[in-house]
Structures are given as structure tokens and as C-alpha cells.
Scaffold this motif. Structure first.
Motif, PDB file in Angstrom:
ATOM      1  N   ALA A  90      32.877  52.992  21.066  1.00  0.00           N
ATOM      2  CA  ALA A  90      31.456  53.230  21.265  1.00  0.00           C
ATOM      3  C   ALA A  90      31.232  53.980  22.570  1.00  0.00           C
ATOM      4  CB  ALA A  90      30.700  51.915  21.286  1.00  0.00           C
ATOM      5  N   LEU A  91      30.139  54.661  22.633  1.00  0.00           N
ATOM      6  CA  LEU A  91      29.826  55.415  23.838  1.00  0.00           C
ATOM      7  C   LEU A  91      29.380  54.488  24.968  1.00  0.00           C
ATOM      8  CD1 LEU A  91      27.944  58.496  22.348  1.00  0.00           C
ATOM      9  CD2 LEU A  91      30.298  58.373  23.167  1.00  0.00           C
ATOM     10  N   PHE A  92      28.648  53.424  24.614  1.00  0.00           N
ATOM     11  CA  PHE A  92      28.130  52.512  25.617  1.00  0.00           C
ATOM     12  C   PHE A  92      28.385  51.075  25.165  1.00  0.00           C
ATOM     13  CE2 PHE A  92      25.482  56.324  25.701  1.00  0.00           C
ATOM     14  CZ  PHE A  92      25.625  56.719  27.022  1.00  0.00           C
ATOM     15  N   TYR A  93      28.661  50.223  26.112  1.00  0.00           N
ATOM     16  CA  TYR A  93      28.862  48.799  25.842  1.00  0.00           C
ATOM     17  C   TYR A  93      27.900  47.998  26.709  1.00  0.00           C
ATOM     18  CZ  TYR A  93      33.255  49.596  23.337  1.00  0.00           C
ATOM     19  OH  TYR A  93      34.208  49.994  22.432  1.00  0.00           O
ATOM     20  N   SER A  94      27.360  46.952  26.107  1.00  0.00           N
ATOM     21  CA  SER A  94      26.582  45.995  26.878  1.00  0.00           C
ATOM     22  C   SER A  94      27.439  44.739  27.015  1.00  0.00           C
ATOM     23  CB  SER A  94      25.263  45.675  26.158  1.00  0.00           C
ATOM     24  OG  SER A  94      24.555  44.687  26.868  1.00  0.00           O
ATOM     25  N   PHE A  95      28.157  44.649  28.146  1.00  0.00           N
ATOM     26  CA  PHE A  95      29.174  43.604  28.298  1.00  0.00           C
ATOM     27  C   PHE A  95      29.080  43.010  29.694  1.00  0.00           C
ATOM     28  CE2 PHE A  95      33.327  41.914  29.296  1.00  0.00           C
ATOM     29  CZ  PHE A  95      33.702  41.285  28.122  1.00  0.00           C
ATOM     30  N   ARG A  96      29.007  41.669  29.771  1.00  0.00           N
ATOM     31  CA  ARG A  96      29.022  40.937  31.027  1.00  0.00           C
ATOM     32  C   ARG A  96      30.128  39.898  30.971  1.00  0.00           C
ATOM     33  NH1 ARG A  96      25.109  37.635  31.688  1.00  0.00           N
ATOM     34  NH2 ARG A  96      25.080  37.583  33.984  1.00  0.00           N
ATOM     35  N   ILE A  97      31.063  39.958  31.940  1.00  0.00           N
ATOM     36  CA  ILE A  97      32.154  38.982  31.966  1.00  0.00           C
ATOM     37  C   ILE A  97      31.602  37.572  32.081  1.00  0.00           C
ATOM     38  CG2 ILE A  97      34.177  38.207  33.268  1.00  0.00           C
ATOM     39  CD1 ILE A  97      34.775  41.026  34.004  1.00  0.00           C
ATOM     40  N   GLU A  98      30.507  37.415  32.788  1.00  0.00           N
ATOM     41  CA  GLU A  98      29.865  36.111  32.959  1.00  0.00           C
ATOM     42  C   GLU A  98      29.587  35.431  31.631  1.00  0.00           C
ATOM     43  OE1 GLU A  98      28.064  32.900  34.924  1.00  0.00           O
ATOM     44  OE2 GLU A  98      29.047  34.601  35.889  1.00  0.00           O
ATOM     45  N   ASP A  99      29.219  36.221  30.612  1.00  0.00           N
ATOM     46  CA  ASP A  99      28.865  35.652  29.309  1.00  0.00           C
ATOM     47  C   ASP A  99      30.089  35.206  28.516  1.00  0.00           C
ATOM     48  OD1 ASP A  99      26.259  36.258  29.941  1.00  0.00           O
ATOM     49  OD2 ASP A  99      26.309  38.213  28.931  1.00  0.00           O
ATOM     50  N   HIS A 100      31.272  35.614  28.920  1.00  0.00           N
ATOM     51  CA  HIS A 100      32.475  35.342  28.130  1.00  0.00           C
ATOM     52  C   HIS A 100      33.401  34.326  28.798  1.00  0.00           C
ATOM     53  CE1 HIS A 100      31.827  38.597  25.140  1.00  0.00           C
ATOM     54  NE2 HIS A 100      31.183  39.166  26.156  1.00  0.00           N
ATOM     55  N   VAL A 101      32.970  33.720  29.892  1.00  0.00           N
ATOM     56  CA  VAL A 101      33.745  32.649  30.540  1.00  0.00           C
ATOM     57  C   VAL A 101      33.117  31.323  30.143  1.00  0.00           C
ATOM     58  CG1 VAL A 101      34.552  31.678  32.718  1.00  0.00           C
ATOM     59  CG2 VAL A 101      34.317  34.158  32.473  1.00  0.00           C
ATOM     60  N   PRO A 102      33.834  30.441  29.465  1.00  0.00           N
ATOM     61  CA  PRO A 102      33.251  29.169  29.012  1.00  0.00           C
ATOM     62  C   PRO A 102      32.666  28.372  30.172  1.00  0.00           C
ATOM     63  CG  PRO A 102      35.416  29.514  28.029  1.00  0.00           C
ATOM     64  CD  PRO A 102      35.248  30.592  29.056  1.00  0.00           C
ATOM     65  N   GLY A 103      31.609  27.666  29.874  1.00  0.00           N
ATOM     66  CA  GLY A 103      30.954  26.888  30.915  1.00  0.00           C
ATOM     67  C   GLY A 103      31.797  25.753  31.449  1.00  0.00           C
TER      68      GLY A 103
ATOM     69  N   GLU B 284      48.381  38.513  34.390  1.00  0.00           N
ATOM     70  CA  GLU B 284      47.383  37.595  33.831  1.00  0.00           C
ATOM     71  C   GLU B 284      45.971  37.932  34.331  1.00  0.00           C
ATOM     72  OE1 GLU B 284      47.669  35.248  31.601  1.00  0.00           O
ATOM     73  OE2 GLU B 284      49.816  35.521  31.303  1.00  0.00           O
ATOM     74  N   VAL B 285      45.848  38.260  35.599  1.00  0.00           N
ATOM     75  CA  VAL B 285      44.535  38.621  36.124  1.00  0.00           C
ATOM     76  C   VAL B 285      44.033  39.904  35.472  1.00  0.00           C
ATOM     77  CG1 VAL B 285      43.289  39.326  38.212  1.00  0.00           C
ATOM     78  CG2 VAL B 285      44.895  37.422  38.307  1.00  0.00           C
ATOM     79  N   HIS B 286      44.947  40.806  35.177  1.00  0.00           N
ATOM     80  CA  HIS B 286      44.560  42.058  34.514  1.00  0.00           C
ATOM     81  C   HIS B 286      44.023  41.807  33.109  1.00  0.00           C
ATOM     82  CE1 HIS B 286      44.657  46.301  33.443  1.00  0.00           C
ATOM     83  NE2 HIS B 286      45.370  45.986  32.362  1.00  0.00           N
TER      84      HIS B 286
ATOM     85  N   PHE C 140      36.714  35.084  38.280  1.00  0.00           N
ATOM     86  CA  PHE C 140      36.951  34.311  39.499  1.00  0.00           C
ATOM     87  C   PHE C 140      37.293  35.232  40.671  1.00  0.00           C
ATOM     88  CE2 PHE C 140      39.614  31.801  42.383  1.00  0.00           C
ATOM     89  CZ  PHE C 140      38.819  30.683  42.570  1.00  0.00           C
ATOM     90  N   CYS C 141      37.988  36.339  40.402  1.00  0.00           N
ATOM     91  CA  CYS C 141      38.386  37.274  41.454  1.00  0.00           C
ATOM     92  C   CYS C 141      37.302  38.298  41.767  1.00  0.00           C
ATOM     93  CB  CYS C 141      39.665  38.005  41.049  1.00  0.00           C
ATOM     94  SG  CYS C 141      41.119  36.952  40.966  1.00  0.00           S
ATOM     95  N   ARG C 142      36.149  38.206  41.092  1.00  0.00           N
ATOM     96  CA  ARG C 142      35.033  39.140  41.290  1.00  0.00           C
ATOM     97  C   ARG C 142      35.422  40.569  40.923  1.00  0.00           C
ATOM     98  NH1 ARG C 142      33.759  34.436  41.778  1.00  0.00           N
ATOM     99  NH2 ARG C 142      32.421  33.571  43.414  1.00  0.00           N
ATOM    100  N   LEU C 143      36.221  40.712  39.866  1.00  0.00           N
ATOM    101  CA  LEU C 143      36.630  42.021  39.368  1.00  0.00           C
ATOM    102  C   LEU C 143      35.888  42.323  38.078  1.00  0.00           C
ATOM    103  CD1 LEU C 143      40.524  41.947  39.848  1.00  0.00           C
ATOM    104  CD2 LEU C 143      38.890  43.306  41.162  1.00  0.00           C
ATOM    105  N   ASP C 144      35.360  43.538  37.955  1.00  0.00           N
ATOM    106  CA  ASP C 144      34.769  43.932  36.671  1.00  0.00           C
ATOM    107  C   ASP C 144      35.863  44.480  35.767  1.00  0.00           C
ATOM    108  OD1 ASP C 144      35.345  46.440  37.642  1.00  0.00           O
ATOM    109  OD2 ASP C 144      33.290  46.877  38.252  1.00  0.00           O
ATOM    110  N   LEU C 145      35.483  44.986  34.607  1.00  0.00           N
ATOM    111  CA  LEU C 145      36.485  45.454  33.647  1.00  0.00           C
ATOM    112  C   LEU C 145      37.282  46.633  34.176  1.00  0.00           C
ATOM    113  CD1 LEU C 145      34.590  45.178  30.245  1.00  0.00           C
ATOM    114  CD2 LEU C 145      36.410  43.713  31.133  1.00  0.00           C
ATOM    115  N   GLU C 146      36.699  47.423  35.042  1.00  0.00           N
ATOM    116  CA  GLU C 146      37.394  48.594  35.572  1.00  0.00           C
ATOM    117  C   GLU C 146      38.043  48.313  36.920  1.00  0.00           C
ATOM    118  OE1 GLU C 146      34.565  51.724  35.705  1.00  0.00           O
ATOM    119  OE2 GLU C 146      34.447  51.941  33.526  1.00  0.00           O
ATOM    120  N   GLY C 147      37.876  47.105  37.443  1.00  0.00           N
ATOM    121  CA  GLY C 147      38.476  46.777  38.737  1.00  0.00           C
ATOM    122  C   GLY C 147      39.988  46.730  38.651  1.00  0.00           C
TER     123      GLY C 147
END
Length: 457
Positions: free
Chosen positions: A11-24, A82-84, A92-99
């Protein structure tokens, strides 16, 4: 009808937040609440150059190390992988998908440089202790101390006899660190007895047969814990012998009092810490009740009277034997008074030879020598107090509480996978023990202070 696989289309654009995919209820979410590294950069600022390219963020490296030790990831190369890949680790490391994740060699370079120069990992551990205190998990009414053997990262065959010493060709960072700590009482200076074997790869590791397993090279990790919630209030790395472990106990108590202002009322430990000088240090210098079995060497297996059968008379400074005769420091007067104290800090009380010869209990007391002798430590007052404590009901409670520190060692080896060191040398052992103790405290915080809104088991 048979379904068909949907071909993935970019897709050209993604609406993605890592926050939403880490279990509570993820462990790292619970731990993250107690990790405050805002002061790390300012603390490390003197150890960085003001010129050149920007370095890897030290907070990122510290957060990755916390993940590795909390999750039992022993390899830094695997930790970077694993962090990658893991979204929770990236969060937890404050990295986004491109970090970008730093290379594993970055950890080694910083560890041998600015991390050790600044004693950063010690500070990280103390930050977890302060947070536990702020959360009310440290009562400071009673402490427990113990040590556990951790295998060194060496090969058994690369060793020489302790009497020969290191060969001239021995070199490396671990060898240099060993030579630096030869006079340190926690390592080379803990005992004048030379080790049986010295490993060429890591000479500071001690050859030990203290377990039921085959002898191996090891370091000792020493824990001082608070008995309320088994929070580790201090940790020390030493060589794997009893004298060094007793010294580590003193260092940890002093450091805890100076650093955090914690003054325990009692200390719980096993017999290895029950020597007379150590009990006197606890009672007379620190005012701590020793809930420790007294280290006794007066037991006899030939059926003759033990020292406990002799009664000490404080006013007369003498012992009364079962036959009613007195044993004194000296049975004659000297023109120059003698202290009667041996080099090991013991006082010998002797019976008169004529009293023993005429005694009806001689065969049960001293059948092989002309007169009976009884030794008393100069610290016998502390030993007597400790014996009274060990005979009380409070000591039974303390004996059960002491298992908390043993459970921490089991957790360290089974869950955090630290049954064998990965780093070498005394500094490597310190780094690993500090990080592991910090990880255990963080996991303790996450367990005792659950996430708001989550049901507890």
C-alpha cells in the motif's frame, strides 16, 4: 469452494501505531512504568567528546540491555535481532518501524569504555532500589544475605597449577583485570592460600568443588535482600570462596546504609556467615541482631565432653568443668603479665594437671593428654548473644524467610538464564550481576504493582 491465497500488495500509506499492537498485559508495559532514564545523558555527559559525529543514544542501549536481562536473552547479537523484529521490544526502546537498531559491537565498545568508567550499570541498579523504596516495597526491618556460584566462561583444560602462577604468554583484558584486583580482598587478597588451579583465559575465576557437580571455575554473586518483598538492595561480585563472601556482606551493609540510609534490625544468613569476627562486627559495630547459626568447631566425635559441658564464670573469668574444677588462663603468676590471646583471637583456659589426674571423669574428659584445655573467642559475647537468638522462636521464622534469597538465585539461573557468565574478568562479572539484579527488581515491581485496570491472578 476452494479458497485462494490473497497476494500481498504494497500500500502507498499505512495507518500503523506500535502502541496499538503491544498487549496491555505485556511484561514490558508493566516494567516501563518504573524505568526513568531521563538523567542518563546528563550523567554520561563528561564521558563523551564534544566533537565528532553523534553517538548511539545511551538510553537506547540501556533499554535494550534491560530487555535482554529481563527476557533471558543472553546474546547481544540475538538481542539486536529480536529488537529489530519484535514490536513490543521496539515500543520499549522508543523505536518506530523505521528506527535502526545499533550493531551488537556497539555494546562491547561502550561497556569497556564509558559504561565502566562512569559505573553506569551500578547506578542503573541503584535506581531500581530507589524506585522499590518509593513504592513501599522495602521495609528495612530485616535483611538476608547469601551467595551463589555462577560458572565462568572458560574451558577447564586451559589452566595451570596455582603454585606455578600465570605463564608469561598469558595476556588479554581478563588477565589485566585479574592483576589489578590481586590486592582486593574480594578477589586475590581474600586469602593467602594460593588457588589449586588458575585458568589462563580468566584467572580471577575460582576453581571450586563446593557443589555436588564436578569442580568448575566460577564467580560468586552476593545478594543482600529486604525480607518484606525480597527486593535486592545490594549486589556484589567476588571470587568463589567463603572469606570473600563474608567481606562482601560487610561491604553491602555499609554501602546500603551510606547510600540509602537503610539500617536493618536483623540479618538472616547461613552458617558460612557465623564466624566470631563477623558476628562481633554485626553486634558491636552495626547493632544488628545476627539470626545466623554460630560456626562451631568444638564438636567431638570420640564421646568426650564438648566445650558446652563447661560453664563459664564471668566474674572469675574461668571455666568450671563437669567435675567441679576450674580452668584458668594461667595457673601460675608471671612477672610480666600476658594477654593469653592467640593470633586467631582465641583464649586458652587450662586445668591444673593434678586436678585432672585425680578426677573420676578423666576418661570422659581428657583421656589422652595430662590436662584439659578449653578455648574461648575474644568475641564470645557476640557468639553467646547469637546462640540465644538461634534458640528463640524468632529464629525459626527467620530460617523460613532466608529461603527468599535462595529463590532469587533460582529465578536468576532458571528464568533469566544466568547460570553461566557471558563476559570475562572481574568487571565482566560485575556488569552481568548488576544488570541481572536490576532486571529482577524491575520484574518484582511489575509483579507487586500491577497495571491499573488489569485483573490480577
Amino acid at each position: 469452494m476452494m479458497g485462494e491465497r490473497t497476494v500481498m500488495q504494497e500500500a502507498l500509506f499505512y495507518s500503523f501505531r506500535i502502541e496499538d499492537h503491544v498487549p496491555g498485559d505485556h511484561l514490558l508495559r508493566a516494567i516501563d512504568r518504573f524505568v526513568d532514564l531521563t538523567g542518563i545523558r546528563e550523567y554520561l555527559k563528561p564521558f563523551y567528546s564534544s566533537m565528532g559525529r553523534p553517538s548511539i543514544d545511551p538510553e537506547l542501549m540501556v533499554r535494550m540491555l534491560i530487555i535482554g536481562y529481563c527476557m533471558g536473552i543472553r546474546s547481544e547479537r540475538r538481542l539486536c535481532e529480536e529488537v529489530h523484529l519484535n514490536l513490543a521490544y521496539r515500543w520499549f526502546c522508543r523505536l518506530d518501524l523505521e528506527g535502526s537498531v545499533p550493531d551488537h559491537s556497539t555494546f562491547s565498545k561502550n561497556r569497556h569504555g564509558r559504561f565502566r568508567d562512569s559505573d553506569l550499570l551500578r547506578k542503573l541498579f541503584e535506581m531500581t532500589v530507589e524506585r522499590c523504596m518509593a513504592e513501599g516495597l522495602v521495609g528495612a526491618e530485616g535483611f538476608a544475605v547469601d551467595a551463589s556460584l555462577i560458572r565462568a566462561d572458560v574451558h577447564r583444560q586451559r589452566s595451570v597449577s596455582g603454585e606455578e602462577g600465570l605463564p608469561p604468554e598469558a595476556a588479554g583484558r581478563a588477565v589485566a583485570e585479574y592483576l589489578e584486583v590481586l590486592d582486593d580482598a574480594a578477589f586475590g587478597g581474600s586469602t593467602p592460600v594460593p588457588p589449586k588451579r588458575i585458568n589462563i583465559t580468566d584467572p580471577a575465576a575460582r576453581w571450586t568443588a563446593a557443589t555436588r557437580e564436578r569442580a568448575f571455575y566460577a564467580y560468586s554473586t552476593n545478594y543482600l535482600i529486604d525480607l518484606d518483598h525480597a527486593v535486592i538492595v545490594d549486589v556484589e561480585a567476588t571470587t568463589a570462596i567463603r572469606q570473600a563472601e563474608v567481606l562482601a556482606q560487610r561491604r553491602m551493609i555499609e554501602r546500603t546504609q551510606d547510600r540509602f540510609g537503610l539500617w536493618p534490625e536483623k540479618l538472616v544468613a547461613d552458617t558460612a556467615y557465623g564466624s566470631a569476627p563477623n558476628l562481633a562486627w554485626l553486634v558491636e559495630e552495626r547493632g544488628i541482631e545476627p539470626h545466623i547459626p554460630v560456626f562451631e568447631k568444638s564438636a567431638r566425635n570420640n564421646g568426650t565432653f564438648e566445650r558446652s559441658a563447661f560453664t563459664y564464670d564471668h566474674e572469675d573469668d574461668s571455666y568450671i568443668c563437669p567435675g567441679g574444677n576450674r580452668l584458668r588462663r594461667s595457673n601460675r603468676n608471671f612477672s610480666t603479665p600476658r594477654s593469653g590471646i592467640d593470633k586467631d583471637g582465641s583464649i586458652r583456659y587450662r586445668a591444673r594437671q593434678q586436678d585432672c589426674q585425680a578426677c573420676a571423669l578423666r576418661q570422659r574428659c581428657t583421656p589422652n593428654i595430662p590436662a584439659r584445655k578449653v578455648t574461648r573467642s575474644v568475641h564470645e559475647g557476640a557468639r553467646d548473644l547469637t546462640r540465644e537468638i538461634t534458640a528463640s522462636d524468632a529464629f525459626l521464622v527467620s530460617s523460613r524467610q532466608r529461603k527468599k534469597v535462595e529463590m532469587l538465585f533460582a529465578h536468576l539461573k532458571r528464568i533469566l538464564k544466568l547460570d553461566r557468565l557471558r563476559l570475562r574478568g572481574p568487571n565482566g562479572a560485575k556488569d552481568e550481576f548488576h544488570l541481572a539484579a536490576a532486571a529482577q527488581n524491575l520484574r518484582k515491581l511489575a509483579k507487586m504493582k500491577p497495571m491499573p485496570g488489569l485483573a490480577t491472578a
